[in-house]
Design an enzyme around this catalytic site. Sequence first.
Site, PDB file in Angstrom:
ATOM      1  N   HIS A 187      35.279  39.542  41.189  1.00  0.00           N
ATOM      2  CA  HIS A 187      34.141  38.558  40.746  1.00  0.00           C
ATOM      3  C   HIS A 187      33.848  38.472  39.255  1.00  0.00           C
ATOM      4  O   HIS A 187      34.649  39.386  38.791  1.00  0.00           O
ATOM      5  CB  HIS A 187      32.663  38.441  41.354  1.00  0.00           C
ATOM      6  CG  HIS A 187      32.140  39.987  41.328  1.00  0.00           C
ATOM      7  ND1 HIS A 187      32.602  41.105  41.540  1.00  0.00           N
ATOM      8  CD2 HIS A 187      31.005  40.126  40.565  1.00  0.00           C
ATOM      9  CE1 HIS A 187      31.757  41.837  41.118  1.00  0.00           C
ATOM     10  NE2 HIS A 187      30.743  41.503  40.372  1.00  0.00           N
TER      11      HIS A 187
ATOM     12  N   HIS B 265      31.901  40.163  36.669  1.00  0.00           N
ATOM     13  CA  HIS B 265      30.980  41.327  36.538  1.00  0.00           C
ATOM     14  C   HIS B 265      30.012  41.115  35.570  1.00  0.00           C
ATOM     15  O   HIS B 265      30.148  40.522  34.264  1.00  0.00           O
ATOM     16  CB  HIS B 265      31.729  42.619  36.141  1.00  0.00           C
ATOM     17  CG  HIS B 265      32.923  42.741  37.099  1.00  0.00           C
ATOM     18  ND1 HIS B 265      32.717  43.136  38.189  1.00  0.00           N
ATOM     19  CD2 HIS B 265      34.493  42.514  37.239  1.00  0.00           C
ATOM     20  CE1 HIS B 265      33.799  43.258  38.860  1.00  0.00           C
ATOM     21  NE2 HIS B 265      34.799  42.717  38.262  1.00  0.00           N
TER      22      HIS B 265
ATOM     23  N   ASP C  63      28.082  43.961  34.507  1.00  0.00           N
ATOM     24  CA  ASP C  63      27.722  45.485  34.266  1.00  0.00           C
ATOM     25  C   ASP C  63      29.074  46.013  33.320  1.00  0.00           C
ATOM     26  O   ASP C  63      28.659  47.122  32.881  1.00  0.00           O
ATOM     27  CB  ASP C  63      27.419  46.182  35.646  1.00  0.00           C
ATOM     28  CG  ASP C  63      28.392  46.239  36.513  1.00  0.00           C
ATOM     29  OD1 ASP C  63      29.430  45.758  36.094  1.00  0.00           O
ATOM     30  OD2 ASP C  63      28.101  46.460  37.602  1.00  0.00           O
ATOM     31  N   HIS C  64      29.924  45.618  33.389  1.00  0.00           N
ATOM     32  CA  HIS C  64      30.991  46.031  32.460  1.00  0.00           C
ATOM     33  C   HIS C  64      32.156  44.832  32.133  1.00  0.00           C
ATOM     34  O   HIS C  64      31.891  43.872  32.829  1.00  0.00           O
ATOM     35  CB  HIS C  64      31.886  47.201  33.194  1.00  0.00           C
ATOM     36  CG  HIS C  64      32.673  46.619  34.367  1.00  0.00           C
ATOM     37  ND1 HIS C  64      32.211  46.478  35.635  1.00  0.00           N
ATOM     38  CD2 HIS C  64      33.973  46.208  34.358  1.00  0.00           C
ATOM     39  CE1 HIS C  64      33.120  45.939  36.322  1.00  0.00           C
ATOM     40  NE2 HIS C  64      34.386  45.666  35.844  1.00  0.00           N
TER      41      HIS C  64
ATOM     42  N   HIS D  31      26.558  37.563  46.327  1.00  0.00           N
ATOM     43  CA  HIS D  31      26.271  38.447  45.207  1.00  0.00           C
ATOM     44  C   HIS D  31      26.482  37.693  43.661  1.00  0.00           C
ATOM     45  O   HIS D  31      25.520  37.524  42.886  1.00  0.00           O
ATOM     46  CB  HIS D  31      27.018  39.614  45.096  1.00  0.00           C
ATOM     47  CG  HIS D  31      26.981  40.424  43.779  1.00  0.00           C
ATOM     48  ND1 HIS D  31      25.760  41.189  43.200  1.00  0.00           N
ATOM     49  CD2 HIS D  31      27.996  40.575  42.664  1.00  0.00           C
ATOM     50  CE1 HIS D  31      26.193  41.683  41.902  1.00  0.00           C
ATOM     51  NE2 HIS D  31      27.312  41.523  41.554  1.00  0.00           N
TER      52      HIS D  31
ATOM     53  N   ASP E 112      31.221  43.829  45.037  1.00  0.00           N
ATOM     54  CA  ASP E 112      29.765  44.017  45.393  1.00  0.00           C
ATOM     55  C   ASP E 112      29.021  43.324  46.285  1.00  0.00           C
ATOM     56  O   ASP E 112      27.820  43.329  46.282  1.00  0.00           O
ATOM     57  CB  ASP E 112      29.271  43.471  43.649  1.00  0.00           C
ATOM     58  CG  ASP E 112      29.468  44.466  42.609  1.00  0.00           C
ATOM     59  OD1 ASP E 112      30.470  45.050  42.761  1.00  0.00           O
ATOM     60  OD2 ASP E 112      28.726  44.209  41.674  1.00  0.00           O
TER      61      ASP E 112
ATOM     62  N   HIS F  80      31.293  49.612  43.332  1.00  0.00           N
ATOM     63  CA  HIS F  80      30.347  50.669  42.533  1.00  0.00           C
ATOM     64  C   HIS F  80      29.945  51.703  43.470  1.00  0.00           C
ATOM     65  O   HIS F  80      29.755  51.356  44.988  1.00  0.00           O
ATOM     66  CB  HIS F  80      29.172  50.042  41.979  1.00  0.00           C
ATOM     67  CG  HIS F  80      29.345  49.099  41.133  1.00  0.00           C
ATOM     68  ND1 HIS F  80      29.878  49.212  39.678  1.00  0.00           N
ATOM     69  CD2 HIS F  80      29.621  47.503  41.263  1.00  0.00           C
ATOM     70  CE1 HIS F  80      29.994  48.056  39.004  1.00  0.00           C
ATOM     71  NE2 HIS F  80      29.989  47.273  39.665  1.00  0.00           N
TER      72      HIS F  80
END
Length: 231
Positions: free
Chosen positions: A58, A60, A62-63, A114, A132, A173
Amino acid sequence: MMLFRQLFDPTTSTYTYLIADPETQEAILVDPVLEQVDRDRALLTELGLTLKYCLETHIHADHITGTGQLREATGCEGIVPEHAQATCANRFIKDGEVLRVGDVTVEAIATPGHTDSHMAYLVNGTHLLTGDALFIRGCGRTDFQSGDAGTLYDSVTQRLFTLPDTTLVYPGHDYRGHTVSTIGEEKRWNPRFVGRDRKNFIQLMDALNLPNPQKMMEAVPANERCGRAVA
């Protein structure tokens, strides 16, 4: 035969997966992280592998993805889920579509919730990369990027929990040191889903009140450009 490696970025607790056919030496990287591109390239070189695809579960928050740099360095294709906001991608993968490297198959399973465009990937029918959508004893949040708790509940219970119990679960994660689970374990022990119907799951997710990821404001726009930061 399949070569399968789970790689970890400690800053964002992100797993990247290297999948390859040892005969053809063709490889796929799933969810590469920008700061780990040198590590990933070194491993590919050591193992004598040619990177064919960088595959995202997907967009992202967070990074920042390493796909852009890896594509420039290796000539691989960057692939994202259908409907993802990433016009830079070489290809968009659809639900049920299968990628192949040699005799290794990677089947896309649409698992939105998500985010509104999210794929899990079933490798050789045994290794499930859940991104996720499903974590080990948890799941991804649903409160931004067009997330929807009811949709995630449907994705997990109808698309993932219907796979054989022995299917190995490899998440996008982990924040507690876990590396792998199974569908059977998660159906029995995942507190987000056990004993909850769709309504109760939505209530739980709506009440989480989590802080935004630290890199969200830079990561999302960069990932919509395949890892290129927005000036």
